[in-house]
Design a protein around this motif. Structure first.
Motif, PDB file in Angstrom:
ATOM      1  N   VAL A 126       0.851  -1.209   0.000  1.00  0.00           N
ATOM      2  CA  VAL A 126       0.000   0.000   0.000  1.00  0.00           C
ATOM      3  C   VAL A 126       0.874   1.242   0.000  1.00  0.00           C
ATOM      4  O   VAL A 126       0.673   2.173  -0.791  1.00  0.00           O
ATOM      5  N   PHE A 127       1.888   1.247   0.856  1.00  0.00           N
ATOM      6  CA  PHE A 127       2.797   2.409   0.912  1.00  0.00           C
ATOM      7  C   PHE A 127       3.583   2.549  -0.399  1.00  0.00           C
ATOM      8  O   PHE A 127       3.779   3.663  -0.902  1.00  0.00           O
ATOM      9  N   ASP A 128       4.013   1.419  -0.967  1.00  0.00           N
ATOM     10  CA  ASP A 128       4.755   1.479  -2.241  1.00  0.00           C
ATOM     11  C   ASP A 128       3.899   2.111  -3.339  1.00  0.00           C
ATOM     12  O   ASP A 128       4.331   3.027  -4.042  1.00  0.00           O
ATOM     13  N   VAL A 129       2.654   1.626  -3.456  1.00  0.00           N
ATOM     14  CA  VAL A 129       1.758   2.136  -4.519  1.00  0.00           C
ATOM     15  C   VAL A 129       1.431   3.605  -4.262  1.00  0.00           C
ATOM     16  O   VAL A 129       1.491   4.447  -5.174  1.00  0.00           O
ATOM     17  N   LEU A 130       1.153   3.928  -3.009  1.00  0.00           N
ATOM     18  CA  LEU A 130       0.824   5.323  -2.656  1.00  0.00           C
ATOM     19  C   LEU A 130       1.989   6.240  -3.035  1.00  0.00           C
ATOM     20  O   LEU A 130       1.811   7.279  -3.676  1.00  0.00           O
ATOM     21  N   ALA A 131       3.197   5.815  -2.677  1.00  0.00           N
ATOM     22  CA  ALA A 131       4.387   6.668  -2.900  1.00  0.00           C
ATOM     23  C   ALA A 131       4.756   6.727  -4.380  1.00  0.00           C
ATOM     24  O   ALA A 131       5.100   7.792  -4.903  1.00  0.00           O
ATOM     25  N   GLU A 132       4.638   5.608  -5.070  1.00  0.00           N
ATOM     26  CA  GLU A 132       5.149   5.547  -6.447  1.00  0.00           C
ATOM     27  C   GLU A 132       4.124   5.954  -7.499  1.00  0.00           C
ATOM     28  O   GLU A 132       4.459   6.397  -8.573  1.00  0.00           O
ATOM     29  N   GLN A 133       2.838   5.821  -7.173  1.00  0.00           N
ATOM     30  CA  GLN A 133       1.829   6.127  -8.207  1.00  0.00           C
ATOM     31  C   GLN A 133       0.949   7.333  -7.869  1.00  0.00           C
ATOM     32  O   GLN A 133       0.333   7.931  -8.744  1.00  0.00           O
ATOM     33  N   PHE A 134       0.837   7.664  -6.572  1.00  0.00           N
ATOM     34  CA  PHE A 134      -0.148   8.694  -6.208  1.00  0.00           C
ATOM     35  C   PHE A 134       0.441   9.840  -5.386  1.00  0.00           C
ATOM     36  O   PHE A 134      -0.305  10.720  -4.949  1.00  0.00           O
ATOM     37  N   SER A 135       1.746   9.846  -5.158  1.00  0.00           N
ATOM     38  CA  SER A 135       2.277  10.838  -4.197  1.00  0.00           C
ATOM     39  C   SER A 135       2.025  12.283  -4.650  1.00  0.00           C
ATOM     40  O   SER A 135       1.806  13.155  -3.820  1.00  0.00           O
ATOM     41  N   LYS A 136       1.950  12.487  -5.962  1.00  0.00           N
ATOM     42  CA  LYS A 136       1.776  13.896  -6.423  1.00  0.00           C
ATOM     43  C   LYS A 136       0.347  14.388  -6.165  1.00  0.00           C
ATOM     44  O   LYS A 136       0.052  15.571  -6.217  1.00  0.00           O
ATOM     45  N   ASP A 137      -0.547  13.450  -5.839  1.00  0.00           N
ATOM     46  CA  ASP A 137      -1.943  13.848  -5.594  1.00  0.00           C
ATOM     47  C   ASP A 137      -2.200  14.185  -4.123  1.00  0.00           C
ATOM     48  O   ASP A 137      -3.332  14.452  -3.721  1.00  0.00           O
ATOM     49  N   ILE A 138      -1.143  14.116  -3.330  1.00  0.00           N
ATOM     50  CA  ILE A 138      -1.318  14.390  -1.888  1.00  0.00           C
ATOM     51  C   ILE A 138      -0.428  15.575  -1.498  1.00  0.00           C
ATOM     52  O   ILE A 138       0.731  15.635  -1.917  1.00  0.00           O
ATOM     53  N   ASN A 139      -0.956  16.493  -0.704  1.00  0.00           N
ATOM     54  CA  ASN A 139      -0.144  17.592  -0.192  1.00  0.00           C
ATOM     55  C   ASN A 139       0.493  17.134   1.119  1.00  0.00           C
ATOM     56  O   ASN A 139      -0.104  17.242   2.188  1.00  0.00           O
ATOM     57  N   TRP A 140       1.713  16.642   1.008  1.00  0.00           N
ATOM     58  CA  TRP A 140       2.367  16.005   2.162  1.00  0.00           C
ATOM     59  C   TRP A 140       2.636  16.996   3.284  1.00  0.00           C
ATOM     60  O   TRP A 140       2.830  16.604   4.432  1.00  0.00           O
ATOM     61  N   ASN A 141       2.623  18.311   2.972  1.00  0.00           N
ATOM     62  CA  ASN A 141       2.807  19.298   4.055  1.00  0.00           C
ATOM     63  C   ASN A 141       1.667  19.220   5.066  1.00  0.00           C
ATOM     64  O   ASN A 141       1.827  19.599   6.221  1.00  0.00           O
ATOM     65  N   ASN A 142       0.512  18.734   4.586  1.00  0.00           N
ATOM     66  CA  ASN A 142      -0.661  18.660   5.475  1.00  0.00           C
ATOM     67  C   ASN A 142      -0.799  17.327   6.183  1.00  0.00           C
ATOM     68  O   ASN A 142      -1.673  17.173   7.032  1.00  0.00           O
ATOM     69  N   ILE A 143       0.014  16.380   5.803  1.00  0.00           N
ATOM     70  CA  ILE A 143      -0.139  15.021   6.335  1.00  0.00           C
ATOM     71  C   ILE A 143       0.768  14.832   7.548  1.00  0.00           C
ATOM     72  O   ILE A 143       1.972  15.076   7.480  1.00  0.00           O
ATOM     73  N   HIS A 144       0.162  14.367   8.656  1.00  0.00           N
ATOM     74  CA  HIS A 144       0.926  14.073   9.880  1.00  0.00           C
ATOM     75  C   HIS A 144       0.827  12.580  10.156  1.00  0.00           C
ATOM     76  O   HIS A 144      -0.291  12.054  10.239  1.00  0.00           O
ATOM     77  N   LEU A 145       1.991  11.936  10.249  1.00  0.00           N
ATOM     78  CA  LEU A 145       2.017  10.479  10.415  1.00  0.00           C
ATOM     79  C   LEU A 145       2.302  10.088  11.862  1.00  0.00           C
ATOM     80  O   LEU A 145       3.238  10.604  12.480  1.00  0.00           O
ATOM     81  N   TYR A 146       1.481   9.182  12.360  1.00  0.00           N
ATOM     82  CA  TYR A 146       1.655   8.587  13.685  1.00  0.00           C
ATOM     83  C   TYR A 146       1.579   7.082  13.473  1.00  0.00           C
ATOM     84  O   TYR A 146       1.316   6.616  12.362  1.00  0.00           O
ATOM     85  N   TRP A 147       1.769   6.310  14.562  1.00  0.00           N
ATOM     86  CA  TRP A 147       1.654   4.863  14.434  1.00  0.00           C
ATOM     87  C   TRP A 147       0.614   4.337  15.411  1.00  0.00           C
ATOM     88  O   TRP A 147       0.501   4.842  16.542  1.00  0.00           O
ATOM     89  N   GLY A 148      -0.117   3.326  14.968  1.00  0.00           N
ATOM     90  CA  GLY A 148      -1.087   2.685  15.855  1.00  0.00           C
ATOM     91  C   GLY A 148      -0.383   1.795  16.866  1.00  0.00           C
ATOM     92  O   GLY A 148      -0.886   1.554  17.965  1.00  0.00           O
ATOM     93  N   ASP A 149       0.798   1.315  16.476  1.00  0.00           N
ATOM     94  CA  ASP A 149       1.597   0.517  17.401  1.00  0.00           C
ATOM     95  C   ASP A 149       3.023   0.422  16.880  1.00  0.00           C
ATOM     96  O   ASP A 149       3.295   0.656  15.708  1.00  0.00           O
ATOM     97  N   GLU A 150       3.927   0.100  17.788  1.00  0.00           N
ATOM     98  CA  GLU A 150       5.330  -0.034  17.408  1.00  0.00           C
ATOM     99  C   GLU A 150       5.952  -1.136  18.263  1.00  0.00           C
ATOM    100  O   GLU A 150       5.586  -1.309  19.446  1.00  0.00           O
ATOM    101  N   ARG A 151       6.850  -1.872  17.644  1.00  0.00           N
ATOM    102  CA  ARG A 151       7.595  -2.880  18.389  1.00  0.00           C
ATOM    103  C   ARG A 151       8.646  -2.175  19.226  1.00  0.00           C
ATOM    104  O   ARG A 151       9.223  -1.166  18.818  1.00  0.00           O
ATOM    105  N   CYS A 152       8.931  -2.704  20.407  1.00  0.00           N
ATOM    106  CA  CYS A 152       9.935  -2.088  21.289  1.00  0.00           C
ATOM    107  C   CYS A 152      11.334  -2.531  20.864  1.00  0.00           C
ATOM    108  O   CYS A 152      11.976  -3.367  21.506  1.00  0.00           O
ATOM    109  N   VAL A 153      11.751  -1.946  19.733  1.00  0.00           N
ATOM    110  CA  VAL A 153      13.069  -2.224  19.150  1.00  0.00           C
ATOM    111  C   VAL A 153      13.631  -0.902  18.641  1.00  0.00           C
ATOM    112  O   VAL A 153      12.911   0.102  18.566  1.00  0.00           O
TER     113      VAL A 153
END
Ligand code: 6PG
Length: 241
Positions: free
Chosen positions: A43-70
């Motif tokens: 999903v991330f590959d397709v989003l980044a490689e085919q659709f990234s120009k359709d998103i204003n990344w300045n407005n996007i804030h990324l968080y995580w629903g969970d993370e491994r303790c590593v």
């Protein structure tokens, strides 16, 4: 609950990307909690490689629903996976990336991240509200890092909890139900035959479904959508392609 079923993983990735473009629109700040594991990679590959120009990344804030303790450089890190498949390929400001620090003491980090959500996110009903929470689902019906053997963590009064993987014992920092169900929208991204049995039990609410944390995902807004491929949806009675 809306079901969106597509032929294969690539189609799920394409359709989810279009959905995200439409959802994030021109909103000034769009706060997303990402899922980890392997499903998001395509999903991330397709989003980044085919659709990234359709998103204003300045407005996007990324968080995580969970993370491994590593460490963030560890092959197990959800952050590392996201950097490889998405962040390294799009022009998103560093300040828009709010990773869970898997390298820190888990209890301390759960507290820190829970407080960060209070500071960074708009409030709804007095709780931090994500615009979109993306979730995966394990073969055992877990979601984020709330596993069946620790399902009590779902109803924690805290924004984040420290969870433990049932087999590996690996510690995780996870959002809890109070945050996930306060989101404007929750989207499951679930693909592959191995998920079909639990998808059926959970989506069709079969006997014992509430044993599985994924069954407890129920945003107050009722805006819950499942992106599935045909393999994961193949046992559903409530859906016929
Ligand atoms: C994680 C995830 C977890 C994941 C499911 C599905 O850190 O592993 O956030 O909830 O979404 O385990 O994982 P797969 O996509 O690898 O099947």
């Amino acid at each position: 609950m809306e079901l969106k079923v597509y032929q294969n993983k690539n189609k799920v990735a394409e359709e989810f990307s279009k959905y995200l473009i439409e959802k994030s629109g021109t909103q000034k700040a769009f706060h997303i909690a990402l899922s980890g594991g392997s499903t998001p990679k395509i999903v991330f590959d397709v989003l980044a490689e085919q659709f990234s120009k359709d998103i204003n990344w300045n407005n996007i804030h990324l968080y995580w629903g969970d993370e491994r303790c590593v460490e963030p450089t560890d092959a197990e890190s959800n952050y590392k996976m996201t950097v490889e498949h998405l962040i390294s390929k799009v022009d998103i400001p560093e300040g828009n990336i709010h990773r869970i620090k898997g390298e820190e003491d888990p209890k301390e980090e759960a507290k820190r991240y829970g407080a960060l959500l209070e500071e960074e996110l708009p409030k709804e009903l007095g709780l931090p509200q994500f615009d979109l929470v993306i979730l995966g689902m394990g073969d055992d019906g877990h979601t984020a890092s709330i596993f069946p053997h620790e399902i009590n963590l779902w109803v924690s009064p805290d924004n984040c909890e420290v969870a433990t993987h049932p087999e590996s014992g690996q510690r995780r920092v996870s959002l809890t139900g109070r945050i996930i169900n306060n989101a404007k929208t929750v989207a499951f991204l679930v693909t592959g035959e191995s998920k079909a049995e639990k998808v059926k039990v959970i989506v069709d609410r079969e006997e014992g479904y509430l044993e599985y944390p994924a069954s407890h995902v129920a945003p107050k807004t009722k805006d819950l959508v499942w992106f599935l491929d045909a393999a994961a949806a193949k046992l559903l009675t409530s859906y016929r392609s």
